[in-house]
Design a protein around this motif. Sequence first.
Motif, PDB file in Angstrom:
ATOM      1  N   UNK A 118       1.216  -4.259  -2.547  1.00 43.22           N
ATOM      2  CA  UNK A 118       1.234  -5.567  -3.201  1.00 43.22           C
ATOM      3  C   UNK A 118       2.555  -6.281  -2.935  1.00 43.22           C
ATOM      4  N   UNK A 119       3.659  -5.552  -2.876  1.00 42.40           N
ATOM      5  CA  UNK A 119       4.949  -6.168  -2.597  1.00 42.40           C
ATOM      6  C   UNK A 119       5.165  -6.446  -1.109  1.00 42.40           C
ATOM      7  N   UNK A 120       4.493  -5.716  -0.252  1.00 43.84           N
ATOM      8  CA  UNK A 120       4.676  -5.926   1.179  1.00 43.84           C
ATOM      9  C   UNK A 120       4.036  -7.216   1.683  1.00 43.84           C
ATOM     10  N   UNK A 121       2.910  -7.615   1.134  1.00 45.92           N
ATOM     11  CA  UNK A 121       2.238  -8.815   1.610  1.00 45.92           C
ATOM     12  C   UNK A 121       3.038 -10.092   1.358  1.00 45.92           C
ATOM     13  N   UNK A 122       3.535 -10.335   0.147  1.00 46.10           N
ATOM     14  CA  UNK A 122       4.355 -11.552  -0.030  1.00 46.10           C
ATOM     15  C   UNK A 122       5.640 -11.510   0.790  1.00 46.10           C
TER      16      UNK A 122
END
Length: 125
Positions: free
Chosen positions: A80-84
Amino acid sequence: MDGYLGSYATLGLVLAAGVLVFVGAFSANRLLRPANPASPPGKFIAYESGIDPVGGDWAQAQIRYYVYAYLYVLFAVEAVFLFPWAVVFDLPGFGVMVAVEMAIFVAVLALGILYAWRKKILTWT
């Protein structure tokens, strides 16, 4: 609602609306549900499938299943943190600092998976 107490008034209205919805839902449930005090004799046993329950009501789960669930949540949060981060990384003005921050983030997670691997948590036996 402006002023010092305006935000408290807004919070109070939201809480009052929440309590009103809660009370209204339970009142509607009480009014609309069927009332059948003479229920069949087997209605309140653990299972209504026609088969009597066997054994006690205590079942102990092994801790390793919780560890697997914890590790899954950990790496799902990483995704979830890698996409933004991937979206922001391409914008102008974000360069080496953003890459270093993400490298530190991924390194900490890699240390966690290495620790789990060394402690043999990830073996299914």
